[in-house]
Design an enzyme around this catalytic site. Structure first.
Site, PDB file in Angstrom:
ATOM      1  N   LYS A   1      37.350  42.822  43.548  1.00  0.00           N
ATOM      2  CA  LYS A   1      38.129  41.931  42.685  1.00  0.00           C
ATOM      3  C   LYS A   1      38.586  40.698  43.465  1.00  0.00           C
ATOM      4  CE  LYS A   1      40.277  45.508  39.726  1.00  0.00           C
ATOM      5  NZ  LYS A   1      39.572  45.569  38.476  1.00  0.00           N
TER       6      LYS A   1
ATOM      7  N   GLU B   1      49.081  39.894  41.501  1.00  0.00           N
ATOM      8  CA  GLU B   1      48.927  38.963  40.384  1.00  0.00           C
ATOM      9  C   GLU B   1      50.219  38.832  39.619  1.00  0.00           C
ATOM     10  OE1 GLU B   1      46.041  40.270  37.551  1.00  0.00           O
ATOM     11  OE2 GLU B   1      44.374  39.647  38.817  1.00  0.00           O
TER      12      GLU B   1
ATOM     13  N   HIS C   1      45.854  51.500  30.395  1.00  0.00           N
ATOM     14  CA  HIS C   1      44.935  50.446  30.823  1.00  0.00           C
ATOM     15  C   HIS C   1      43.475  50.772  30.525  1.00  0.00           C
ATOM     16  CE1 HIS C   1      48.290  48.435  32.609  1.00  0.00           C
ATOM     17  NE2 HIS C   1      48.538  49.436  33.420  1.00  0.00           N
TER      18      HIS C   1
ATOM     19  N   ARG D   1      27.068  45.073  34.144  1.00  0.00           N
ATOM     20  CA  ARG D   1      26.291  46.116  33.447  1.00  0.00           C
ATOM     21  C   ARG D   1      26.527  45.980  31.956  1.00  0.00           C
ATOM     22  NH1 ARG D   1      30.835  48.857  31.867  1.00  0.00           N
ATOM     23  NH2 ARG D   1      32.497  48.867  33.405  1.00  0.00           N
TER      24      ARG D   1
END
Ligand code: ADP
Length: 685
Positions: free
Chosen positions: A141, A225, A260, A317
């Site tokens: 990430k 973040e 999530h 994908r």
């Protein structure tokens, strides 16, 4: 159980033309390195294109649907994924042994494993996915964010650099402003994510995030973040070919999540404007181009309610939720993947792509929403998917790989099926979704079907007030107190309990069933959702009088055919389905699934009766077998006779060690409730 192949019936002319070209240059045989619904999904398109398929399977999956759907299959190891579906060496060997030209990885397992993509290449096979370098670039990430920054893709304010000292990261968090979100750089599936509300809590949250990250991914690097308030998850489907074309197939809104993880996905995103769609689409294409992407990919954004959006990550994908995109664009994305992997250009250019109507997907999971969505396992003892119900025009699609009798095991993902519906607009799609959920019947593991129905009818969802906190915020509505069992459900249960399974005509008039003594009166108890209920049944000339919850109802005329039950209740005809599993009766009526537990009182007959030396019939029935002779000495628990009542056989056993003095009935005799069946003398202890 792929009911419908995407694309079929939507744009037949284009598909036909492509099929013809496909026959010339397309692969002849592919291996599908996956299982479950996605393996079946890929196999269905391959078959349509005339491509042979090879399945790989673990020992646990020998009888599974994906094996049955493919032309060939190869066993690659025991049930645990680590020893089978994640074994690169065995999958490559299987591909080599079967003369496979290309490998489709599906999603999950090895689909985002650059080593696997590289191994395919080394062994002269095509990996149906992006180049290993693109997987690597998007694998972390943090690294992906650094790349995206250079490509001018908007990012959530935060820190995604190399430095990992706790004090430094905390300073970064302080500068960003709380709340912040800590994520594992190598993360996925929501693992490691921690919301930090205050600077004082940062150190503890960081340690916990790092622990989970090292355990899950073997890598404890994190990023920080800004934590957005009430954000939406909006992702863009992109597709690139080897000729340098790259398009976006619009967006999917996957905001409705639990822990999530996505529960409902839809396309297009409610409230999306043309300008923003284009801006997000172009940002996604830029992201893909930045890593020289090829094939199907998804760029995930997190969006504020005001529409501003930021890059989260790219999944390299096919996504679980790709069917909603297929239904609104009339495409078959697996076909696109195969064509691109075979070196063909993209079947459509940006200007050819249009949005038609609205599509919604619901993931049907074997899980227990009431217990924090804990996965559930077990055999699917009874399974009816809306596929079996005649829906017009293919607006309802089921992607599944399960049949009645298959088991949901702890080895793999507990998804049972994906239900995908399409409509001219969102309201129509929602109506179809509801109708389809109501038609679904699953007995075995716990499922989220009832929860999903509540979810899609919650005003916040129907009004498209979407954000990732929707489920938590509407917890009270989504988890209402259990309702009393409806009288109809009770009536259907009683009918099933009373009647033989295969009665054809009018069993109320039959001498079988309950109507044994002309005058019948019975009190029954059952449990449902941990509550006890009582129902009193009387046979009258005009039918059966049922007293339940201080309400009297007349039941007449029933028909039972295996699991279907129809009856007339106060002159109103109702139909439902009752599936019996031991003491549990699963009653499906009007989209409701209630489980009524009824302990057969006969099962415990005799247990409390030894003192008086009398063994009596606790309900009316018929003697079907005598298992001892008069005068016999028996041990405690020895079966003495079998009687039949309610169409079931019940064994009466010796309540203690003792002697059978007399048998009062012969085989074939009808006995009334309370009748003394035999005289028994317990041995003096
Ligand atoms: P994973 O790869 O573990 O699934 P993602 O980065 O894709 O993690 O995020 C998963 C979900 O977490 C998102 O769909 C969103 O609901 C939530 N989320 C992620 N980043 C943020 C953020 N900065 N602010 C608020 N919620 C976030």
């Amino acid at each position: 159980m792929m009911s419908r192949h995407p694309g079929v019936g939507r744009d037949p002319a284009t598909l036909k033309k492509k099929e013809i070209t496909g026959a010339v240059c397309m692969f002849k045989k592919i291996l599908i390195a996956n299982r479950g619904e996605i393996a079946c999904r890929v196999a269905a398109t391959a078959r349509r294109l005339g491509i042979r398929t090879v399945a790989v399977y673990s020992q646990a999956d020998a009888q599974s649907q994906h094996v049955a759907m493919c032309d060939e299959s190869v066993l690659i190891g025991p049930a645990p994924a680590k020893e089978s579906y994640l074994r690169i060496d065995r999958i490559i060997a299987a591909a080599r042994d079967t003369g496979t030209e290309a490998i489709h990885p599906g999603y999950g397992f090895l689909s985002e494993n650059e080593e696997f993509a590289a191994a395919c290449e080394t062994n002269g096979m095509v990996f149906i996915g992006p180049p290993a370098s693109a997987i690597r670039a998007m694998g972390s990430k943090s690294a992906a964010k650094a790349l995206m920054e250079q490509a001018n893709v908007p990012l959530v304010p935060g820190y995604h650099g190399e430095r990992q000292e706790a004090d430094f990261l905390r300073e970064q968090a302080d500068a960003i402003g709380y709340p912040v979100l800590l994520k594992a750089s190598a993360g996925g599936g929501g693992k490691g994510m921690r919301i930090v509300e205050r600077s004082e809590d940062f150190a503890a949250a960081l340690a916990s995030c790092q622990r989970e990250a090292i355990n899950s991914f073997g890598d404890d690097r994190v990023l920080v973040e800004k934590y957005l308030q009430r954000p939406r998850h909006i992702e863009i489907q992109v597709f690139a070919d080897t000729q340098g074309n790259c398009v976006y197939l619009f967006e999917r809104d996957c905001s409705v999540q639990r822990r999530h993880q996505k529960v409902l996905e839809e396309a297009p995103a409610p409230g999306m404007t043309e300008e923003r769609r284009q801006a997000m689409g172009e940002a996604a294409v830029n992201a893909a181009r930045a890593v020289d992407y090829v094939g199907a990919g998804t760029v995930e954004f997190i969006a504020n309610q005001d529409g501003s959006f930021y890059f989260m990550e790219m999944n390299t994908r096919l996504q679980v939720e790709h069917p909603v995109t297929e239904l609104i664009t009339g495409t078959d994305l697996v076909e696109w993947q195969l064509r691109v992997a075979a070196g063909e250009p993209l079947p459509m250019q940006q200007q050819d792509l249009r949005i038609d109507g609205h599509a919604i997907e619901a993931r049907i999971y074997a899980e227990n929403p009431e217990k924090g969505f804990l996965p559930s396992t077990g055999s699917l003892l009874h399974l009816r998917l809306p596929d079996a119900v005649a829906f017009a025009h293919g607006e309802v699609r089921i992607d599944a790989a399960v049949r009645q009798g298959d088991a949901i095991t702890p080895h793999y993902d507990p998804m049972i099926a994906k239900l995908i519906v399409h409509g001219d607009d969102r309201a129509q799609a929602l109506a179809r979704m509801r109708q389809s959920l109501q038609a679904m019947e699953i007995v075995g593991p716990a499922t989220n079907v009832a929860f999903l129905e509540r979810l899609i009818t919650t005003p916040a969802f129907t009004d498209a007030e979407l954000d990732t906190g929707l489920i938590e915020r509407h917890h009270a509505l989504l988890f209402p107190p259990t309702e009393p069992v409806p009288v109809e459900t009770v009536a259907l249960w009683l009918a099933k309990l009373a009647m033989p399974d295969t009665t054809s005509h009018d069993p109320w008039d039959s001498p079988q069933g309950w109507r044994l003594n002309g005058n019948y009166h019975r009190q029954l108890r059952f449990d449902c959702d941990d509550q006890a209920f009582e129902v009193v049944l009387d046979y009258r000339r005009d039918g059966w009088r049922m007293a339940y919850q201080s309400q009297e109802t007349i039941l007449t005329r029933i028909a039972i055919d295996q699991t279907s039950v129809s009856l007339s209740i106060e002159g109103r005809r109702i139909s439902g389905r009752v599936v019996r599993v031991d003491d549990r009766f699963h009653v499906f009526w009007q989209g409701q699934h209630r489980i009524l537990s009824w302990s057969d009182p006969m099962a415990h007959a005799g247990e409390h009766e030894s003192e008086g030396g009398r063994l009596t019939a606790p309900m009316p029935g018929k003697i079907v077998q005598l298992m001892v002779a008069e005068g016999a000495s028996v041990e405690k628990g020895t079966p003495l006779l079998i009687m039949e009542a309610m169409k079931m056989e019940h064994t009466i056993s010796a309540p203690a060690k003792g002697k059978v003095e007399a048998l009062n009935y012969a085989v074939g005799d009808q006995v009334a409730e309370g009748a003394q069946l035999l005289s028994f003398t317990p041995e003096a202890s």
